[in-house]
Design a protein around this motif. Structure first.
Motif, PDB file in Angstrom:
ATOM      1  N   GLU A  17      79.053  33.330  28.525  1.00  0.00           N
ATOM      2  CA  GLU A  17      78.316  34.180  28.089  1.00  0.00           C
ATOM      3  C   GLU A  17      76.885  33.526  26.776  1.00  0.00           C
ATOM      4  N   ALA A  18      77.784  32.195  26.368  1.00  0.00           N
ATOM      5  CA  ALA A  18      76.396  31.261  25.867  1.00  0.00           C
ATOM      6  C   ALA A  18      75.647  30.529  26.975  1.00  0.00           C
ATOM      7  N   CYS A  19      76.306  30.282  28.025  1.00  0.00           N
ATOM      8  CA  CYS A  19      75.213  29.140  29.181  1.00  0.00           C
ATOM      9  C   CYS A  19      74.639  30.273  29.558  1.00  0.00           C
ATOM     10  N   ARG A  20      74.686  31.818  30.298  1.00  0.00           N
ATOM     11  CA  ARG A  20      74.039  32.916  30.349  1.00  0.00           C
ATOM     12  C   ARG A  20      73.482  33.284  29.805  1.00  0.00           C
ATOM     13  N   ALA A  21      73.299  33.499  28.650  1.00  0.00           N
ATOM     14  CA  ALA A  21      72.034  33.398  28.014  1.00  0.00           C
ATOM     15  C   ALA A  21      70.701  31.741  27.836  1.00  0.00           C
ATOM     16  N   ALA A  22      71.884  30.948  27.800  1.00  0.00           N
ATOM     17  CA  ALA A  22      70.589  29.956  27.667  1.00  0.00           C
ATOM     18  C   ALA A  22      69.751  29.734  28.629  1.00  0.00           C
ATOM     19  N   ARG A  23      70.174  29.937  30.341  1.00  0.00           N
ATOM     20  CA  ARG A  23      69.627  29.938  31.051  1.00  0.00           C
ATOM     21  C   ARG A  23      68.375  30.554  31.609  1.00  0.00           C
ATOM     22  N   GLU A  24      69.024  32.258  30.887  1.00  0.00           N
ATOM     23  CA  GLU A  24      68.337  33.497  31.765  1.00  0.00           C
ATOM     24  C   GLU A  24      67.343  33.825  30.851  1.00  0.00           C
ATOM     25  N   GLU A  25      67.875  33.441  29.747  1.00  0.00           N
ATOM     26  CA  GLU A  25      66.707  34.324  28.231  1.00  0.00           C
ATOM     27  C   GLU A  25      65.999  32.678  27.379  1.00  0.00           C
ATOM     28  N   LEU A  26      66.555  32.271  27.189  1.00  0.00           N
ATOM     29  CA  LEU A  26      66.643  30.508  26.915  1.00  0.00           C
ATOM     30  C   LEU A  26      65.340  29.959  27.729  1.00  0.00           C
ATOM     31  N   GLY A  27      66.588  29.867  28.802  1.00  0.00           N
ATOM     32  CA  GLY A  27      65.180  29.241  30.174  1.00  0.00           C
ATOM     33  C   GLY A  27      65.239  27.566  29.622  1.00  0.00           C
ATOM     34  N   LEU A  28      66.721  27.175  29.105  1.00  0.00           N
ATOM     35  CA  LEU A  28      67.283  26.179  29.276  1.00  0.00           C
ATOM     36  C   LEU A  28      67.812  24.900  30.487  1.00  0.00           C
ATOM     37  N   HIS A  29      67.962  24.124  30.375  1.00  0.00           N
ATOM     38  CA  HIS A  29      68.102  23.328  31.633  1.00  0.00           C
ATOM     39  C   HIS A  29      69.587  22.714  31.209  1.00  0.00           C
ATOM     40  N   ARG A  30      70.305  22.454  30.006  1.00  0.00           N
ATOM     41  CA  ARG A  30      71.822  22.282  29.839  1.00  0.00           C
ATOM     42  C   ARG A  30      72.122  23.215  28.167  1.00  0.00           C
ATOM     43  N   VAL A  31      72.752  22.176  28.307  1.00  0.00           N
ATOM     44  CA  VAL A  31      74.236  22.740  26.965  1.00  0.00           C
ATOM     45  C   VAL A  31      74.688  21.748  26.852  1.00  0.00           C
ATOM     46  N   GLU A  32      74.919  21.099  25.630  1.00  0.00           N
ATOM     47  CA  GLU A  32      75.906  20.294  25.004  1.00  0.00           C
ATOM     48  C   GLU A  32      76.347  20.567  24.298  1.00  0.00           C
ATOM     49  N   ALA A  33      77.810  19.814  24.248  1.00  0.00           N
ATOM     50  CA  ALA A  33      79.271  20.791  23.220  1.00  0.00           C
ATOM     51  C   ALA A  33      79.624  19.040  22.866  1.00  0.00           C
ATOM     52  N   CYS A  34      80.456  18.941  21.639  1.00  0.00           N
ATOM     53  CA  CYS A  34      81.321  17.747  21.850  1.00  0.00           C
ATOM     54  C   CYS A  34      82.466  18.311  20.738  1.00  0.00           C
ATOM     55  N   THR A  35      83.472  17.263  21.451  1.00  0.00           N
ATOM     56  CA  THR A  35      84.727  17.560  20.635  1.00  0.00           C
ATOM     57  C   THR A  35      85.655  16.517  19.944  1.00  0.00           C
ATOM     58  N   LEU A  36      86.153  16.422  19.353  1.00  0.00           N
ATOM     59  CA  LEU A  36      87.159  15.621  18.638  1.00  0.00           C
ATOM     60  C   LEU A  36      88.581  14.661  19.905  1.00  0.00           C
ATOM     61  N   LEU A  37      88.306  13.765  20.088  1.00  0.00           N
ATOM     62  CA  LEU A  37      88.910  12.808  21.211  1.00  0.00           C
ATOM     63  C   LEU A  37      90.160  13.834  21.209  1.00  0.00           C
ATOM     64  N   GLY A  38      90.662  14.341  20.069  1.00  0.00           N
ATOM     65  CA  GLY A  38      92.677  14.605  20.119  1.00  0.00           C
ATOM     66  C   GLY A  38      92.519  15.966  20.354  1.00  0.00           C
ATOM     67  N   ASN A  39      91.097  17.288  21.005  1.00  0.00           N
ATOM     68  CA  ASN A  39      90.982  18.435  20.726  1.00  0.00           C
ATOM     69  C   ASN A  39      91.816  18.243  22.464  1.00  0.00           C
ATOM     70  N   HIS A  40      92.334  18.046  23.054  1.00  0.00           N
ATOM     71  CA  HIS A  40      92.303  18.921  24.282  1.00  0.00           C
ATOM     72  C   HIS A  40      92.261  20.557  25.254  1.00  0.00           C
ATOM     73  N   ALA A  41      92.969  20.573  23.571  1.00  0.00           N
ATOM     74  CA  ALA A  41      92.205  22.325  24.640  1.00  0.00           C
ATOM     75  C   ALA A  41      91.304  23.093  24.901  1.00  0.00           C
ATOM     76  N   SER A  42      90.583  21.918  23.760  1.00  0.00           N
ATOM     77  CA  SER A  42      88.836  22.439  23.527  1.00  0.00           C
ATOM     78  C   SER A  42      88.182  21.335  24.946  1.00  0.00           C
ATOM     79  N   GLN A  43      88.805  20.973  25.459  1.00  0.00           N
ATOM     80  CA  GLN A  43      88.220  20.176  26.026  1.00  0.00           C
ATOM     81  C   GLN A  43      88.788  20.693  28.026  1.00  0.00           C
ATOM     82  N   ARG A  44      90.128  21.414  27.485  1.00  0.00           N
ATOM     83  CA  ARG A  44      90.220  22.356  29.085  1.00  0.00           C
ATOM     84  C   ARG A  44      89.209  23.494  29.358  1.00  0.00           C
ATOM     85  N   VAL A  45      89.055  23.823  27.686  1.00  0.00           N
ATOM     86  CA  VAL A  45      87.434  24.769  27.547  1.00  0.00           C
ATOM     87  C   VAL A  45      86.607  24.499  28.910  1.00  0.00           C
TER      88      VAL A  45
END
Length: 180
Positions: A105-133
């Motif tokens: 939903e955040a990426c849909r809105a970023a593109r369709e409503e905000l006109g963004l080209h990219r979205v970035e996210a960071c995770t701690l190195l050991g946060n494998h669950a978030s990296q899978r998401v």
């Protein structure tokens, strides 16, 4: 999402009390992953300020309770057309696809409503669950950022991910070959 489980919706100012309850309920769970937060952060007033800060937020809501959050912050237009994404899901609701739905939903809105080209996210190195998401949500790892955020008492390295939303030029930029 089915109507039987949590639904995803945009944040409103009226959500501040429920958001304060959610961050307080998840305080110990989030401690290893989040920066230090002052006590005001855990209050209705503190969350009202966050909701009003100009970022874009979506909540996973079940009944009257917020059980997950996605936030786009640092929204930059012009030639960058980018934002940073943060998200979390209450551990009692993990493994049900909520984080993926919030990211989508955040990426849909970023593109369709905000006109963004990219979205970035960071995770701690050991946060494998978030990296899978992030991988499931179409994000690609682009590198590692040394000492990126002060988390749980120390500067911590993070993996940087991005999802390109489109390759269209930003608004107001002429397209080569188009008549002026």
């Amino acid at each position: 999402m089915t109507t039987e489980g949590p639904r995803i919706r945009p944040a409103t100012p009226a959500d501040a009390p429920a958001l304060a309850r959610a961050v307080t309920r998840n305080r110990a769970y989030m401690k290893p992953w989040e920066p230090y937060r002052p006590e005001r952060y855990y209050t209705t007033e503190g969350q009202a300020e966050r909701i009003a800060d100009g970022g874009a937020r979506w909540f996973a809501v079940e009944g009257d309770e917020i059980v997950g959050v996605a936030t786009l912050s640092g929204i930059v237009l012009g030639p960058l057309c980018s934002a940073s994404l943060g998200y979390w899901v209450d551990p009692d609701h993990a493994g049900r696809g909520l984080a993926t739905a919030l990211l989508e939903e955040a990426c849909r809105a970023a593109r369709e409503e905000l006109g963004l080209h990219r979205v970035e996210a960071c995770t701690l190195l050991g946060n494998h669950a978030s990296q899978r998401v992030l991988a499931k949500g179409g994000f690609a790892r682009v590198g590692t950022v040394p000492r990126y955020l002060h988390i749980d008492g120390e500067w911590r390295d993070h993996h940087l991910f991005q999802r390109l939303l489109h390759d269209d030029p930003p608004p107001g930029v002429p397209v080569p070959g188009d008549p002026a």
